[in-house]
Scaffold this motif. Structure first.
Motif, mmCIF file in Angstrom:
data_model
loop_
_atom_site.group_PDB
_atom_site.id
_atom_site.type_symbol
_atom_site.label_atom_id
_atom_site.label_comp_id
_atom_site.label_asym_id
_atom_site.label_seq_id
_atom_site.Cartn_x
_atom_site.Cartn_y
_atom_site.Cartn_z
ATOM 1 N N ILE A 1 0.829 -1.214 0.000
ATOM 2 C CA ILE A 1 0.000 0.000 0.000
ATOM 3 C C ILE A 1 0.857 1.255 0.000
ATOM 4 O O ILE A 1 0.637 2.181 -0.784
ATOM 5 C CB ILE A 1 -0.946 0.008 1.213
ATOM 6 N N ARG A 2 1.851 1.305 0.888
ATOM 7 C CA ARG A 2 2.648 2.533 0.978
ATOM 8 C C ARG A 2 3.442 2.773 -0.301
ATOM 9 O O ARG A 2 3.607 3.917 -0.732
ATOM 10 C CB ARG A 2 3.573 2.487 2.195
ATOM 11 N N GLU A 3 3.932 1.691 -0.919
ATOM 12 C CA GLU A 3 4.659 1.852 -2.177
ATOM 13 C C GLU A 3 3.745 2.381 -3.283
ATOM 14 O O GLU A 3 4.131 3.254 -4.057
ATOM 15 C CB GLU A 3 5.288 0.525 -2.609
ATOM 16 N N LEU A 4 2.506 1.868 -3.337
ATOM 17 C CA LEU A 4 1.564 2.331 -4.351
ATOM 18 C C LEU A 4 1.183 3.792 -4.128
ATOM 19 O O LEU A 4 1.059 4.571 -5.083
ATOM 20 C CB LEU A 4 0.311 1.447 -4.341
ATOM 21 N N VAL A 5 1.001 4.171 -2.864
ATOM 22 C CA VAL A 5 0.705 5.572 -2.553
ATOM 23 C C VAL A 5 1.869 6.460 -2.970
ATOM 24 O O VAL A 5 1.680 7.541 -3.550
ATOM 25 C CB VAL A 5 0.403 5.739 -1.048
ATOM 26 N N ALA A 6 3.095 6.013 -2.701
ATOM 27 C CA ALA A 6 4.283 6.778 -3.070
ATOM 28 C C ALA A 6 4.392 6.928 -4.582
ATOM 29 O O ALA A 6 4.710 8.009 -5.092
ATOM 30 C CB ALA A 6 5.538 6.102 -2.513
ATOM 31 N N VAL A 7 4.140 5.847 -5.317
ATOM 32 C CA VAL A 7 4.191 5.898 -6.781
ATOM 33 C C VAL A 7 3.152 6.882 -7.316
ATOM 34 O O VAL A 7 3.441 7.697 -8.204
ATOM 35 C CB VAL A 7 3.966 4.488 -7.378
ATOM 36 N N ALA A 8 1.942 6.828 -6.768
ATOM 37 C CA ALA A 8 0.875 7.727 -7.210
ATOM 38 C C ALA A 8 1.236 9.189 -6.928
ATOM 39 O O ALA A 8 1.069 10.063 -7.788
ATOM 40 C CB ALA A 8 -0.437 7.362 -6.522
ATOM 41 N N LEU A 9 1.746 9.459 -5.728
ATOM 42 C CA LEU A 9 2.144 10.823 -5.371
ATOM 43 C C LEU A 9 3.266 11.320 -6.280
ATOM 44 O O LEU A 9 3.264 12.473 -6.735
ATOM 45 C CB LEU A 9 2.619 10.865 -3.919
ATOM 46 N N SER A 10 4.230 10.445 -6.539
ATOM 47 C CA SER A 10 5.347 10.814 -7.386
ATOM 48 C C SER A 10 4.881 11.133 -8.803
ATOM 49 O O SER A 10 5.336 12.108 -9.420
ATOM 50 C CB SER A 10 6.379 9.678 -7.419
ATOM 51 N N PHE A 11 3.956 10.328 -9.331
ATOM 52 C CA PHE A 11 3.444 10.553 -10.677
ATOM 53 C C PHE A 11 2.682 11.885 -10.753
ATOM 54 O O PHE A 11 2.897 12.687 -11.673
ATOM 55 C CB PHE A 11 2.523 9.403 -11.085
ATOM 56 N N VAL A 12 1.802 12.120 -9.774
ATOM 57 C CA VAL A 12 1.024 13.363 -9.758
ATOM 58 C C VAL A 12 1.952 14.566 -9.627
ATOM 59 O O VAL A 12 1.792 15.577 -10.336
ATOM 60 C CB VAL A 12 0.006 13.343 -8.603
ATOM 61 N N GLY A 13 2.942 14.470 -8.720
ATOM 62 C CA GLY A 13 3.870 15.578 -8.536
ATOM 63 C C GLY A 13 4.676 15.885 -9.785
ATOM 64 O O GLY A 13 4.837 17.050 -10.157
ATOM 65 N N THR A 14 5.166 14.841 -10.441
ATOM 66 C CA THR A 14 5.934 15.048 -11.676
ATOM 67 C C THR A 14 5.071 15.662 -12.762
ATOM 68 O O THR A 14 5.493 16.585 -13.480
ATOM 69 C CB THR A 14 6.512 13.701 -12.170
ATOM 70 N N LEU A 15 3.840 15.172 -12.895
ATOM 71 C CA LEU A 15 2.926 15.695 -13.903
ATOM 72 C C LEU A 15 2.639 17.174 -13.670
ATOM 73 O O LEU A 15 2.648 17.989 -14.610
ATOM 74 C CB LEU A 15 1.623 14.891 -13.890
ATOM 75 N N LEU A 16 2.395 17.543 -12.415
ATOM 76 C CA LEU A 16 2.129 18.949 -12.097
ATOM 77 C C LEU A 16 3.358 19.818 -12.346
ATOM 78 O O LEU A 16 3.253 20.940 -12.852
ATOM 79 C CB LEU A 16 1.694 19.082 -10.640
ATOM 80 N N LEU A 17 4.528 19.292 -11.992
ATOM 81 C CA LEU A 17 5.753 20.080 -12.126
ATOM 82 C C LEU A 17 6.079 20.387 -13.581
ATOM 83 O O LEU A 17 6.496 21.501 -13.906
ATOM 84 C CB LEU A 17 6.919 19.336 -11.482
ATOM 85 N N VAL A 18 5.884 19.419 -14.461
ATOM 86 C CA VAL A 18 6.289 19.607 -15.865
ATOM 87 C C VAL A 18 5.200 20.265 -16.707
ATOM 88 O O VAL A 18 5.464 20.652 -17.853
ATOM 89 C CB VAL A 18 6.712 18.271 -16.505
ATOM 90 N N THR A 19 3.982 20.377 -16.159
ATOM 91 C CA THR A 19 2.896 21.015 -16.922
ATOM 92 C C THR A 19 2.340 22.267 -16.256
ATOM 93 O O THR A 19 1.547 22.984 -16.871
ATOM 94 C CB THR A 19 1.726 20.024 -17.110
ATOM 95 N N SER A 20 2.736 22.527 -15.003
ATOM 96 C CA SER A 20 2.187 23.643 -14.213
ATOM 97 C C SER A 20 0.667 23.563 -14.105
ATOM 98 O O SER A 20 -0.018 24.578 -14.002
ATOM 99 C CB SER A 20 2.599 24.997 -14.814
ATOM 100 N N GLY A 21 0.156 22.343 -14.131
ATOM 101 C CA GLY A 21 -1.283 22.152 -13.987
ATOM 102 C C GLY A 21 -2.050 22.178 -15.282
ATOM 103 O O GLY A 21 -3.223 21.808 -15.328
ATOM 104 N N ASN A 22 -1.416 22.594 -16.377
ATOM 105 C CA ASN A 22 -2.052 22.606 -17.698
ATOM 106 C C ASN A 22 -1.611 21.351 -18.442
ATOM 107 O O ASN A 22 -0.533 21.295 -19.021
ATOM 108 C CB ASN A 22 -1.650 23.864 -18.466
ATOM 109 N N LEU A 23 -2.464 20.325 -18.445
ATOM 110 C CA LEU A 23 -2.072 19.020 -18.970
ATOM 111 C C LEU A 23 -1.954 18.984 -20.486
ATOM 112 O O LEU A 23 -1.544 17.972 -21.050
ATOM 113 C CB LEU A 23 -3.083 17.956 -18.510
ATOM 114 N N ASP A 24 -2.312 20.072 -21.157
ATOM 115 C CA ASP A 24 -2.250 20.097 -22.620
ATOM 116 C C ASP A 24 -0.845 20.383 -23.145
ATOM 117 O O ASP A 24 -0.567 20.162 -24.328
ATOM 118 C CB ASP A 24 -3.209 21.158 -23.182
ATOM 119 N N GLN A 25 0.042 20.883 -22.294
ATOM 120 C CA GLN A 25 1.367 21.231 -22.780
ATOM 121 C C GLN A 25 2.380 21.223 -21.642
ATOM 122 O O GLN A 25 2.015 21.303 -20.459
ATOM 123 C CB GLN A 25 1.359 22.627 -23.421
#
Length: 306
Positions: A136-160
């Motif tokens: 469970i903790r590993e899956l939560v960590a993976v999910a958090l890491s994915f969301v954080g990376t996605l937000l960081l590289v898109t600034s919240g705009n998922l189109d670019q």
């Protein structure tokens, strides 16, 4: 007067050492960004000179202070010799160059936060190698890491992308290199100790990269401030930081050092915003918290998760 009252508790000593190391690493990243952006230094030259000088100084320090450590003995074992060369080239050199290249392509804050995706990559690799589904903790960590990376590289705009493709490539490459750096030398570290392996790894990485960029081929404006910045990165951001971090392991658990080392990306982010005027909005801070949250989660004892 009772002098014992002034003795620093061991755990406090450990906390102080790892925090100091993490802050030095964060400042080092921001200083590298200053050299790249303001003085046009190349990541290639800074990497080769940092590895060579830091490695030589660390091995010299070991020879002078730990005479019981046979620094040449590791070269007598063929298997350890090959592992050490691989660690120096793919591990230490890989981490150093991809990190500095990511800073050059973006900024210290973005590069450092992206590098902290590495613990999640380590978890995924170990799960695949062990043929065991993450808990469970590993899956939560993976999910958090994915969301954080996605937000960081898109600034919240998922189109670019909000950062360049080069910055994304080098940032993720830095995380992959750090994951390899974490996993690959385990047998070497247990047998020879961290200082010796890191010292030789730096020298090997520096010599190997010298064939790509010679250390005497300086790129950038040499002035008193930039020279001081280079010296700071070599001495404080490398030699002293690594020494403090390794010394902290004598007083506190590795899990605690992992959590406290999170001060590095926070320091890099704050300095980038205040000193280098890098735009870092609410979304980027949320992304940073998500990615650093993975370090906290992965450091918690498994039994607490049921």
């Amino acid at each position: 007067m009772d002098m014992k009252a002034f003795v620093i508790p061991q755990r406090a000593m450990g906390y102080g050492l790892v925090l100091f190391a993490a802050i030095l690493w964060g400042v080092s990243g921001a200083t590298a960004q200053y050299l790249f952006a303001s003085a046009r230094f190349s990541p290639e030259w800074l990497v080769v000179i940092r590895l060579l000088i830091s490695g030589i100084l660390l091995l010299t320090f070991l020879t002078m202070t730990h005479k019981e450590v046979p620094i040449w003995a590791i070269w007598k074992d063929r298997r350890d010799r090959m592992r050490l060369i691989l660690f120096g080239l793919a591990g230490l050199l890989g981490v150093q160059y991809t990190y500095f290249a990511a800073i050059d392509a973006s900024n210290a804050a973005t590069a450092t936060v992206l590098q902290y995706v590495a613990p999640t990559l380590v978890v995924l690799f170990l799960a695949v190698r062990g043929k065991k589904w993450p808990g469970i903790r590993e899956l939560v960590a993976v999910a958090l890491s994915f969301v954080g990376t996605l937000l960081l590289v898109t600034s919240g705009n998922l189109d670019q992308l909000s950062i360049s493709q080069a910055a994304l490539f080098w940032g993720i490459s830095s995380a992959v290199a750090l994951a390899f750096y974490t996993i690959q030398p385990s047998s070497l570290l247990s047998r020879w100790g961290s200082p010796l392996i890191i010292g030789w790894g730096m020298v090997i990485g520096g010599i190997g990269f010298s064939f790509i960029h010679a250390p005497w081929d300086v790129e950038g404006r040499i002035t008193a401030p930039t020279l001081l910045a280079v010296v700071f990165i070599i001495l404080f951001g490398t030699l002293i930081a690594f020494t403090c971090y390794l010394e902290s392991l004598k007083y506190i658990r590795p899990a605690e050092t992992s959590i406290l080392a999170s001060a590095e990306p926070l320091t890099a982010a704050v300095l980038s915003v205040i000193w280098l005027h890098v735009p870092f909005g609410l979304v980027e801070w949320i992304a940073t918290c998500c990615i650093l949250g993975t370090v906290f989660i992965l450091s918690i004892e498994k039994k607490r998760w049921g």
